[in-house]
Design a protein around this motif. Structure first.
Motif, mmCIF file in Angstrom:
data_model
loop_
_atom_site.group_PDB
_atom_site.id
_atom_site.type_symbol
_atom_site.label_atom_id
_atom_site.label_comp_id
_atom_site.label_asym_id
_atom_site.label_seq_id
_atom_site.Cartn_x
_atom_site.Cartn_y
_atom_site.Cartn_z
ATOM 1 N N PHE A 1 0.808 -1.218 0.000
ATOM 2 C CA PHE A 1 0.000 0.000 0.000
ATOM 3 C C PHE A 1 0.843 1.271 0.000
ATOM 4 O O PHE A 1 0.352 2.352 0.281
ATOM 5 N N TRP A 2 2.154 1.138 -0.286
ATOM 6 C CA TRP A 2 3.014 2.318 -0.220
ATOM 7 C C TRP A 2 2.539 3.417 -1.157
ATOM 8 O O TRP A 2 2.357 3.198 -2.349
ATOM 9 N N PRO A 3 2.371 4.615 -0.628
ATOM 10 C CA PRO A 3 1.905 5.736 -1.455
ATOM 11 C C PRO A 3 2.913 6.062 -2.546
ATOM 12 O O PRO A 3 4.124 5.940 -2.325
ATOM 13 N N GLY A 4 2.408 6.485 -3.676
ATOM 14 C CA GLY A 4 3.293 6.850 -4.779
ATOM 15 C C GLY A 4 3.700 5.652 -5.599
ATOM 16 O O GLY A 4 3.888 5.749 -6.802
ATOM 17 N N GLU A 5 3.812 4.507 -4.956
ATOM 18 C CA GLU A 5 4.241 3.307 -5.669
ATOM 19 C C GLU A 5 3.029 2.469 -6.089
ATOM 20 O O GLU A 5 2.792 2.206 -7.258
ATOM 21 N N ASN A 6 2.194 2.078 -5.085
ATOM 22 C CA ASN A 6 1.029 1.250 -5.375
ATOM 23 C C ASN A 6 -0.256 2.053 -5.476
ATOM 24 O O ASN A 6 -1.270 1.562 -5.962
ATOM 25 N N ILE A 7 -0.220 3.252 -4.976
ATOM 26 C CA ILE A 7 -1.417 4.095 -5.002
ATOM 27 C C ILE A 7 -0.942 5.538 -4.974
ATOM 28 O O ILE A 7 0.085 5.852 -4.350
ATOM 29 N N SER A 8 -1.667 6.416 -5.672
ATOM 30 C CA SER A 8 -1.207 7.804 -5.716
ATOM 31 C C SER A 8 -1.401 8.458 -4.351
ATOM 32 O O SER A 8 -2.298 8.084 -3.592
ATOM 33 N N VAL A 9 -0.545 9.445 -4.066
ATOM 34 C CA VAL A 9 -0.621 10.131 -2.769
ATOM 35 C C VAL A 9 -1.976 10.814 -2.615
ATOM 36 O O VAL A 9 -2.571 10.820 -1.530
ATOM 37 N N GLY A 10 -2.494 11.359 -3.726
ATOM 38 C CA GLY A 10 -3.812 11.989 -3.685
ATOM 39 C C GLY A 10 -4.866 11.024 -3.188
ATOM 40 O O GLY A 10 -5.688 11.346 -2.314
ATOM 41 N N ASP A 11 -4.850 9.796 -3.738
ATOM 42 C CA ASP A 11 -5.854 8.803 -3.353
ATOM 43 C C ASP A 11 -5.744 8.441 -1.871
ATOM 44 O O ASP A 11 -6.751 8.131 -1.239
ATOM 45 N N VAL A 12 -4.527 8.471 -1.367
ATOM 46 C CA VAL A 12 -4.354 8.160 0.050
ATOM 47 C C VAL A 12 -5.174 9.128 0.896
ATOM 48 O O VAL A 12 -5.783 8.735 1.895
ATOM 49 N N PHE A 13 -5.222 10.398 0.453
ATOM 50 C CA PHE A 13 -5.968 11.377 1.229
ATOM 51 C C PHE A 13 -7.458 11.368 0.899
ATOM 52 O O PHE A 13 -8.288 11.699 1.744
ATOM 53 N N ILE A 14 -7.772 10.955 -0.348
ATOM 54 C CA ILE A 14 -9.196 10.786 -0.671
ATOM 55 C C ILE A 14 -9.806 9.721 0.228
ATOM 56 O O ILE A 14 -11.004 9.717 0.509
ATOM 57 N N ALA A 15 -8.953 8.798 0.715
ATOM 58 C CA ALA A 15 -9.449 7.720 1.579
ATOM 59 C C ALA A 15 -9.941 8.245 2.929
ATOM 60 O O ALA A 15 -10.720 7.577 3.610
ATOM 61 N N VAL A 16 -9.482 9.469 3.309
ATOM 62 C CA VAL A 16 -9.840 9.977 4.644
ATOM 63 C C VAL A 16 -11.345 10.136 4.850
ATOM 64 O O VAL A 16 -11.900 9.614 5.832
#
Lengths: 544, 544
Positions: B270-285
């Motif tokens: 689940f590493w950001p930038g590698e497996n998922i974009s950093v933006g999406d990580v925050f959309i998850a909030v």
């Protein structure tokens, strides 16, 4: 001495009931008549058309909806206006449907034309009915015990459920697997709604009691209407073709074919040698005997059941006269080429029940005894043979008729004595002792002393075997003989069972069908001192 | 002063429950544990696999049976061994199924890989759970009133029935009309047998009470087994292909696909930038917020319901500690790529009920409070992930799962407060007053004075609208927001309804969910004198 009594039964009946004729018309001026007519019309019509479809399929369309409607209509009008017990609803029954198509199956391979042959069965049957009525032999009803009646009820319910299954299978065969499963779905939903309405109306506590009664009374007809519409719901139901009730042209016979002996519309030409061989005319005699026994049993039991002690009737019965009348309608049915009507169970007792007047505590105080309800439902049935109504009837999917058969079978099982005895075997004794809702029959069975129980088990086993045997024969090539099996077990109950079960126990287990006061009305000569045993006495003996 | 209490909830829980740990193991040495394990195992498993099939269909096979089994198994073992209230059954619920596939439907068109995104939702959710537990915010459960709980129950039942219908329609789509109608037939029969077993066991009076209990307890699993075999009955059933429960290989994820972010088996990268974009990580909030509220509500209510007053529990609860534990299982679920488990209604209360010990008069005297049943059902669920058991699970037709959904929905409606209030509207008042079997709730409603009844109607209408609104949003593109609607109505119940319904009447109609003694265990600081209104008080006011 005895022969001077011949014909006395009929005369007595006329003498006793005759004076009530005017009141039979006048008493119809009562509100209860309206819901009763509507109720009994549907209760009579729906099984009748289900049987019509069944006979249609199994007699190569010789019998159909119009024949059945004609028969019901005639029976309603004749018995409504002329019978001595106009509460007894008369129409096309399950047994006569079986009888009719099994006669067809037997005689068709022999090349015998169906309608003239049926006509002769019915004509011989008419003569036999007249003889029975004239010689007062309806009195022998008193030798028919509960054993045979309960077995007959059990047998009829098995037939209903079997017919339902059979008709469902036919949907698969004629319309394919998809339509078949769609039919199963509709039949299941129909059963759920039909029985659900009864449960809703009688066990649950929604709305006021009078509204609940509507669900009990009209739940089944409303389900028929609803599911007839339901198949047009669309969606995947639109992807299957569902067979409907087969109807034909207004007031015409379903099939006008010389091959089966119906070349002249409603009037069957039955002259021996011309339309049917002389030999076949005499082959019809044994069939007529079976038919006569069936009607003797079925009609008189229906009539007994619509005048049970629980219905506070005030006017007299007329068994001998009515049986003569039944002979007449049987003969007419032969000549018109329609299945002969006879007394209907459970319609007859349901009809009386629908006319009971209760006091504020729900106790029955009187019955609206009149001729209008029976006559009117016959007239309405006749109206159904007009074009527009036939079109409406023709909308009913056969799957709905399957559901109807299931509902009748399950309802019958639920009320039936044989099944309720079997239920007792599995019931919790604590419940029977403590709950006021437990059936009185169960409470009584629970009072049988332990060492006597084995006789109950034997008796119940014999009933079960008899019922299954009667049903089993309808599946064989000898199907038409099923009234003979009924007769056989009737004789067994009277003369054979006492060698298996001690007489005093048998008397307790197997009472006379006709109740005390009815037996008196069956007899036309003063009682010869012979004393019959009733439940209450036998009860005292056992518990002593 | 207040901040020194932070974390005190968790500590208190551990301090109170800790000493019972040894007895939680020892007390499992009791006969009731055996039927309880069997019962709760099936009661937990069957809805879980039904939801598995539903998610499988709606997430392009991302989630399937193995993910759901893994989640249930983990939850059983973790909560069984470590939780403060091991009676609370935790597993995959309907709401999390809806949440999962709606997240999938939203994120898939954006090209976001599903598993890393879910992982981030769950990781954020874990953090939020920890925060709530640490700051003792579980205490705010006391502001949740009956309004929202009852509406939630109502909503879940609508979802069950809707899912059943949806899954049936899918049978038509995938296997054709014939298989579709065959599925409808099977689902209907399944409902008849499943509910019939309950009615047979609880309303009818066959056999002794302990045998009847078997029908109630095992009727549904037995129906599943029976109808799984039934489809091989032959005849026309052999002519249709029926879809089965979709299973995959033992202990492996259903789909190992890099496209959805599951390229490494159970372990999600689940590493950001590698497996998922950093933006999406925050959309998850925001998703995590919705999830957290859902779990806060659903889990704590489940936990409350399994320790109601009617179950004579002796050991303390541990809401704060359990909620932290729930955060942990949520995080682990994210990393394993499985749907996160939480408290199950009705399984949790059913579990406690199955462990109640009664005296001779049927009065509950104690509960077998232990950790074995919950743990064991988790272990058994894990065993189901072996090859042979997956093959057996793979025999279950989807039509049977439809029936299962219907059974759950109908059972839920039958017990649910909203539906029972609606039933009251139609019930005969004579019955409610005179029959001891009438629900106490109905008797209470009937005592509301006439001029106050309008507030009851308003309150019930609001509940009905709220339930339907919650369900309606799950049908839209904003489906994932349904916990927000729940939250909205919770706030309405607390702060808005009082402008519609006078406060004293609202207090009567809408009590606090948590009972008195439970609220005490929720609070970690001495009560600040604020007094809560309970039903009994409000009752007095109204009748005064």
């Amino acid at each position: 001495m005895r022969q001077i009594l011949w014909g006395r039964g009929i005369l007595n009946d006329l003498r006793c009931r005759g004076p009530y004729y005017w009141s039979d018309l006048k008493d119809a001026y009562n509100y209860r008549v309206i819901p009763s007519v509507v109720f009994i019309f549907f209760t009579n019509l729906l099984p009748a058309i289900a049987f019509a479809q069944d006979m249609f399929d199994r007699t190569d369309n010789s019998y159909g909806v119009n024949e059945v409607l004609m028969s019901s209509a005639m029976a309603g009008v004749v018995f409504g206006l002329l019978s001595g017990q106009p509460l007894c609803i008369v129409g096309v029954t399950g047994p006569i449907a079986i009888f009719s198509y099994t006669v067809y199956e037997i005689m068709k391979p022999r090349g015998t034309p169906f309608f003239p042959f049926m006509c002769w069965i019915y004509l011989w049957g008419m003569v036999m009915h007249f003889i029975i009525a004239y010689f007062n032999w309806v009195s022998f009803m008193k030798i028919i015990s509960n054993f045979s009646c309960e077995v007959f009820g059990f047998f009829i319910c098995i037939v209903y459920c079997h017919k339902a299954g059979e008709m469902l299978v036919r949907q698969f065969e004629t319309d394919g697997v998809a339509a078949g499963f769609a039919s199963v779905t509709i039949a299941l939903l129909m059963v759920l709604f039909g029985l659900g309405a009864t449960v809703f109306g009688s066990q649950l506590h929604y709305f006021k009691p009078w509204i609940r009664k509507i669900f009990v009374d009209y739940g089944v007809p409303l389900s028929v209407i609803f599911f007839t519409g339901f198949i047009h719901f669309g969606g995947y139901l639109g992807d299957v073709h569902l067979s409907r009730l087969a109807t034909s042209r207004a007031f015409e016979p379903t099939t006008n074919s010389a091959a089966v002996g119906r070349a002249h519309g409603w009037f069957i030409h039955f002259w021996p040698g011309e339309n049917i061989s002389v030999g076949d005319v005499f082959i019809a005699v044994p069939f007529a005997l079976l038919l006569t026994f069936l009607f003797y049993f079925d009609h008189n039991v229906s009539s007994l059941m619509c005048q049970l002690k629980e219905y506070p009737l005030k006017k007299p019965a007329a068994f001998h006269w009515d049986f003569m009348l039944l002979g007449l309608t049987t003969g007419i049915s032969g000549i018109l080429g329609i299945p002969a009507p006879n007394g209907l169970i459970p319609q007859a007792p349901l009809h009386t029940a629908s006319l009971v007047v209760h006091d504020h505590n729900g106790k029955p105080i009187s019955v609206v005894e009149q001729r209008l309800t029976n006559t009117l439902q016959g007239v309405f049935t006749f109206v159904l043979m007009t074009g527009p109504f036939l079109i409406i009837l023709g909308l009913i999917p056969q799957a709905v008729l399957c559901g109807l058969f299931f509902i009748m079978g399950i309802n019958g099982f639920h009320e039936g004595a044989v099944i309720n005895k079997i239920r007792w075997l599995f019931l919790d004794n604590d419940y029977i002792e403590s709950d006021p809702d437990a059936l009185p029959m169960w409470k009584e069975l629970s009072r049988i002393p332990k060492h006597k129980l084995k006789y109950f088990y034997i008796y119940l086993t014999l009933q079960f075997v008899a019922g299954v045997a009667e049903f089993a024969i309808t599946l064989t090539r000898g199907a038409v003989g099923f009234p003979g099996v009924l007769l056989f077990f009737m004789f067994c109950a009277k003369w054979l069972w006492k060698y298996i079960i001690p007489e005093e126990d048998l008397e307790y287990l197997d009472g006379a069908v006709a109740e005390d006061f009815i037996i008196k009305s069956l007899e036309v000569h003063p009682s010869d001192g012979e004393k019959l045993q009733y439940d209450s006495e036998a009860d005292d003996k056992l518990s002593a």
